[in-house]
Write a protein that holds these residues in place. Structure first.
Motif, PDB file in Angstrom:
ATOM      1  N   LYS A 131     -90.947  16.243 -57.004  1.00 26.27           N
ATOM      2  CA  LYS A 131     -91.547  14.404 -56.844  1.00 26.27           C
ATOM      3  C   LYS A 131     -90.886  14.058 -55.330  1.00 26.27           C
ATOM      4  N   PHE A 132     -92.325  13.701 -55.091  1.00 22.22           N
ATOM      5  CA  PHE A 132     -92.771  13.604 -53.623  1.00 22.22           C
ATOM      6  C   PHE A 132     -92.664  12.103 -53.163  1.00 22.22           C
ATOM      7  N   TYR A 133     -92.740  10.706 -54.185  1.00 18.93           N
ATOM      8  CA  TYR A 133     -92.526   9.870 -53.889  1.00 18.93           C
ATOM      9  C   TYR A 133     -91.131   9.215 -54.717  1.00 18.93           C
ATOM     10  N   GLU A 134     -90.403   8.466 -54.183  1.00 16.40           N
ATOM     11  CA  GLU A 134     -89.424   8.273 -55.369  1.00 16.40           C
ATOM     12  C   GLU A 134     -89.583   6.464 -55.028  1.00 16.40           C
ATOM     13  N   PRO A 135     -89.675   5.676 -55.748  1.00 12.74           N
ATOM     14  CA  PRO A 135     -89.777   4.888 -55.897  1.00 12.74           C
ATOM     15  C   PRO A 135     -87.780   4.131 -55.752  1.00 12.74           C
ATOM     16  N   VAL A 136     -88.113   3.219 -55.331  1.00 13.28           N
ATOM     17  CA  VAL A 136     -86.245   1.908 -55.291  1.00 13.28           C
ATOM     18  C   VAL A 136     -86.363   1.099 -56.128  1.00 13.28           C
ATOM     19  N   GLY A 141     -93.506  -1.084 -47.102  1.00 12.59           N
ATOM     20  CA  GLY A 141     -94.330  -0.277 -48.353  1.00 12.59           C
ATOM     21  C   GLY A 141     -94.867  -1.455 -49.566  1.00 12.59           C
ATOM     22  N   ASN A 142     -94.669  -0.557 -51.310  1.00  7.07           N
ATOM     23  CA  ASN A 142     -94.809  -1.037 -52.555  1.00  7.07           C
ATOM     24  C   ASN A 142     -92.978  -2.461 -52.417  1.00  7.07           C
ATOM     25  N   ALA A 143     -92.417  -2.424 -51.895  1.00  8.58           N
ATOM     26  CA  ALA A 143     -91.347  -2.945 -52.398  1.00  8.58           C
ATOM     27  C   ALA A 143     -92.497  -4.659 -52.527  1.00  8.58           C
ATOM     28  N   ASP A 144     -92.799  -4.744 -50.928  1.00  8.41           N
ATOM     29  CA  ASP A 144     -94.117  -5.789 -50.856  1.00  8.41           C
ATOM     30  C   ASP A 144     -95.543  -5.932 -50.748  1.00  8.41           C
ATOM     31  N   PRO A 145     -96.385  -4.940 -51.710  1.00  6.98           N
ATOM     32  CA  PRO A 145     -98.278  -4.745 -51.160  1.00  6.98           C
ATOM     33  C   PRO A 145     -98.348  -5.773 -50.376  1.00  6.98           C
ATOM     34  N   GLN A 146     -98.498  -7.050 -50.424  1.00  8.79           N
ATOM     35  CA  GLN A 146     -98.367  -8.052 -49.360  1.00  8.79           C
ATOM     36  C   GLN A 146     -98.668  -8.308 -48.514  1.00  8.79           C
ATOM     37  N   ALA A 147     -97.717  -7.048 -47.928  1.00  3.80           N
ATOM     38  CA  ALA A 147     -96.978  -6.960 -46.982  1.00  3.80           C
ATOM     39  C   ALA A 147     -97.891  -6.857 -46.049  1.00  3.80           C
ATOM     40  N   LEU A 148     -98.207  -6.096 -45.843  1.00  3.22           N
ATOM     41  CA  LEU A 148     -99.169  -4.939 -45.355  1.00  3.22           C
ATOM     42  C   LEU A 148    -101.108  -5.712 -45.315  1.00  3.22           C
ATOM     43  N   THR A 149    -101.673  -6.179 -46.227  1.00  2.00           N
ATOM     44  CA  THR A 149    -102.650  -7.239 -46.113  1.00  2.00           C
ATOM     45  C   THR A 149    -101.997  -8.986 -44.835  1.00  2.00           C
ATOM     46  N   VAL A 150    -100.220  -9.690 -45.243  1.00  2.00           N
ATOM     47  CA  VAL A 150    -100.725 -10.057 -44.334  1.00  2.00           C
ATOM     48  C   VAL A 150    -100.850  -9.524 -42.710  1.00  2.00           C
ATOM     49  N   ALA A 151     -99.860  -8.611 -42.705  1.00  2.00           N
ATOM     50  CA  ALA A 151     -99.531  -7.779 -41.417  1.00  2.00           C
ATOM     51  C   ALA A 151    -101.749  -7.856 -40.817  1.00  2.00           C
ATOM     52  N   VAL A 152    -102.543  -6.641 -41.981  1.00  2.00           N
ATOM     53  CA  VAL A 152    -103.831  -7.022 -41.188  1.00  2.00           C
ATOM     54  C   VAL A 152    -104.886  -7.521 -41.011  1.00  2.00           C
ATOM     55  N   GLU A 156     -92.140  -2.680 -56.044  1.00  2.00           N
ATOM     56  CA  GLU A 156     -91.477  -1.707 -56.587  1.00  2.00           C
ATOM     57  C   GLU A 156     -90.479  -0.942 -58.220  1.00  2.00           C
ATOM     58  N   LYS A 157     -89.584  -1.945 -57.901  1.00  2.00           N
ATOM     59  CA  LYS A 157     -88.924  -1.430 -59.325  1.00  2.00           C
ATOM     60  C   LYS A 157     -89.529  -1.673 -60.486  1.00  2.00           C
ATOM     61  N   GLN A 158     -90.677  -2.576 -60.853  1.00  2.00           N
ATOM     62  CA  GLN A 158     -91.724  -2.254 -61.017  1.00  2.00           C
ATOM     63  C   GLN A 158     -92.237  -1.058 -61.479  1.00  2.00           C
ATOM     64  N   ILE A 159     -93.155  -0.468 -60.362  1.00  2.00           N
ATOM     65  CA  ILE A 159     -93.320   0.519 -60.055  1.00  2.00           C
ATOM     66  C   ILE A 159     -92.678   1.808 -60.996  1.00  2.00           C
ATOM     67  N   CYS A 160     -91.197   1.380 -60.296  1.00  2.00           N
ATOM     68  CA  CYS A 160     -89.984   2.623 -61.513  1.00  2.00           C
ATOM     69  C   CYS A 160     -90.147   2.430 -62.436  1.00  2.00           C
ATOM     70  N   ALA A 161     -90.266   1.093 -62.746  1.00  2.00           N
ATOM     71  CA  ALA A 161     -90.158   1.243 -64.387  1.00  2.00           C
ATOM     72  C   ALA A 161     -91.358   1.824 -64.950  1.00  2.00           C
ATOM     73  N   TYR A 162     -92.014   1.602 -64.401  1.00  2.00           N
ATOM     74  CA  TYR A 162     -93.820   1.979 -65.406  1.00  2.00           C
ATOM     75  C   TYR A 162     -93.417   3.610 -65.220  1.00  2.00           C
ATOM     76  N   LEU A 163     -93.315   3.622 -63.672  1.00  2.00           N
ATOM     77  CA  LEU A 163     -93.734   5.432 -64.516  1.00  2.00           C
ATOM     78  C   LEU A 163     -92.530   6.165 -65.288  1.00  2.00           C
ATOM     79  N   LYS A 164     -91.864   5.256 -64.866  1.00  2.00           N
ATOM     80  CA  LYS A 164     -90.701   5.802 -66.388  1.00  2.00           C
ATOM     81  C   LYS A 164     -91.352   5.921 -67.673  1.00  2.00           C
ATOM     82  N   PHE A 165     -91.219   4.901 -67.855  1.00  2.00           N
ATOM     83  CA  PHE A 165     -92.286   4.536 -69.162  1.00  2.00           C
ATOM     84  C   PHE A 165     -93.108   5.328 -69.102  1.00  2.00           C
ATOM     85  N   LEU A 166     -93.983   5.756 -68.615  1.00  2.00           N
ATOM     86  CA  LEU A 166     -95.356   6.735 -68.439  1.00  2.00           C
ATOM     87  C   LEU A 166     -94.289   8.139 -69.043  1.00  2.00           C
ATOM     88  N   ARG A 167     -93.743   8.497 -68.218  1.00  2.00           N
ATOM     89  CA  ARG A 167     -92.944   9.462 -68.449  1.00  2.00           C
ATOM     90  C   ARG A 167     -92.100   9.904 -69.423  1.00  2.00           C
TER      91      ARG A 167
END
Length: 439
Positions: free
Chosen positions: A416-421, A307-318, A426-437
């Motif tokens: 809350k549906f999406y709870e990033p780890v 998932g979003n722990a490494d978004p590049q993984a899906l790009t590599v797989a596709v 995803e740690k950066q996503i988590c921090a960014y969403l927390k900052f916005l809130r």
């Protein structure tokens, strides 16, 4: 042809490889490829009507490209000439063209030129053929294992109909093998051989859609296996394995063993064990598993478990999935290995997977409230009179391109549906969403 030539030809035919002797002479004898030679298909009608235009057969080895060319040779009234691009040169083509012109001028007969492995011809050789294909001096039948859109001149392609041959199915190979063992006239029926069911299934699987490979193996098995006490030659699983030079792997593509291996493959990637993941990948490839099936499982794992722990993984797989479809085996195994080891070694998060599961469950089990008025579409005539879009805050007009407002329907605004780890990207996503809130 004198008597000696006839006898020599008859001897060669008897001593020729089994795959050559069993080659069908009529359309009705061809096994497989019904998507192009079924009775309602264009190629079937064109062959029977003797109204062929230039065509190119494209497909893996052993799928019937040369066979179909020979069938055409046996059914057409045209002269039929065959050359192989690996050994033929310009002089050979000049001679074919000269004979074709003579045949057309003197007898009014067309000439079909079959070029095996046409992708081996360089651009100049292919260009030489073009005017004679265009004016009808020769009707070209090209056979290639390579994608013709990459390997054959565009001008020739535009004047040809391309037919893609598919790997023969397991049932197709089984039927061919049974004919090879039992046919008294063209096959090896006079040897009184018997093939065990498990050996038959193994060879049909191991051949991987290549009839020639299967026939070569069964011929070798019958010729080299001593007779048993009952006077018969028994082709067992062990004999079949030796003849095709492939060890028997416990992997039934339609049984529990298949699903166990696939499950272990996915769980090894999810569990961040690249060594185990590559082992199960190798086992599937060795057993002849469909590389497109494997690529699909890798793509799913890239999204479900990384998932979003490494978004590049899906790009590599596709990218890997697209590459293996274009390249095929054996090189595809390298691409699959790269994708598998990347995903196994990537940080993991199933937050995106859980998010959609929670959202689907909510949609299924709760009342569907309307979209908040300020989010409703206001672009169609009369929408603003209904109040649609009123009060909407355009995020880009605010600092950090963010402004707090309600997006979920009433009654769900705090869900809350999406709870990033706190892991990987995803740690950066988590921090960014927390900052916005907090802002």
């Amino acid at each position: 042809m004198d008597l000696f030539d006839y006898m020599r030809e008859q001897k060669q035919e008897k001593e020729s490889p089994l795959a050559s002797r069993l080659r069908p002479a009529k359309l009705e004898e061809v096994v497989g490829q019904q998507h192009i030679i079924g009775k309602d298909k264009l190629l079937y009608r064109a062959i029977l009507a003797d109204k062929l235009s230039s065509i190119i057969f494209y497909g893996p080895p052993g799928t019937g490209k040369t066979t179909l060319a020979k069938v055409i040779a046996n059914t057409t009234s045209a002269e039929f000439t065959q050359i192989n691009a690996t050994s033929a040169g310009k002089k050979d083509m000049e001679e074919v063209v000269r004979q074709a012109k003579d045949s057309q001028g003197m007898y009014g007969k067309k000439t079909i030129l079959f070029i095996d492995e046409i992708h081996r011809f360089h651009k100049g050789q292919q260009d030489y053929l073009l005017p004679f294909v265009e004016d009808g001096t020769v009707i070209l039948i090209g056979a290639t294992t390579e994608n013709p859109y990459f390997e054959v001149n565009g001008a020739l392609l535009s004047r040809s109909v391309i037919f893609e041959l598919k790997p023969l199915t397991k049932e197709d190979i089984r039927a061919i093998l049974l004919k090879a063992v039992n046919d008294q006239e063209k096959g090896m029926g006079s040897y009184h051989a018997r093939i065990d069911e498990e050996a038959l299934n193994f060879l049909a699987d191991a051949a991987n859609g290549d009839a020639r490979a299967a026939l070569t193996a069964i011929e070798l098995g019958i010729l080299t296996t001593p007779r048993a006490e009952d006077g018969q030659i028994h082709i067992t699983l062990e004999v079949a394995s030796e003849c095709i030079q492939k060890r028997v792997v416990q992997y039934d593509k339609s049984g529990d063993n298949h699903y166990d291996n696939v499950s272990a493959f996915i769980k090894s990637m999810r569990g961040s064990d690249p060594d185990a993941a590559v082992y199960y990948l190798a086992k599937m490839l060795y057993a002849g598993e469909d590389i497109k099936f494997i690529a699909r499982r890798i793509m799913i794992c890239a999204s479900e478990d990384v998932g979003n722990a490494d978004p590049q993984a899906l790009t590599v797989a596709v990218s890997a999935a697209q590459a293996v479809e274009r390249i095929g085996m054996p090189e595809a195994q390298i691409i699959l290995s790269q994708a598998v080891t990347y995903i196994a070694g990537a940080p993991k998060s199933n937050a995106a997977c859980l998010a959609i599961q929670r959202a689907m469950e909510t949609v299924k089990n709760t009342r569907t409230n309307p979209v908040p008025v300020h989010l409703q579409d206001s672009h169609y005539p009369g929408a603003r009179k209904l109040g649609h879009g009123k009060g909407y805050l355009y995020a880009h007009d605010f600092p950090n391109h963010y402004v707090k407002q309600q997006y979920l329907p009433e009654g769900l605004q705090d869900v809350k549906f999406y709870e990033p780890v706190e892991h990987g990207y995803e740690k950066q996503i988590c921090a960014y969403l927390k900052f916005l809130r907090e802002e």
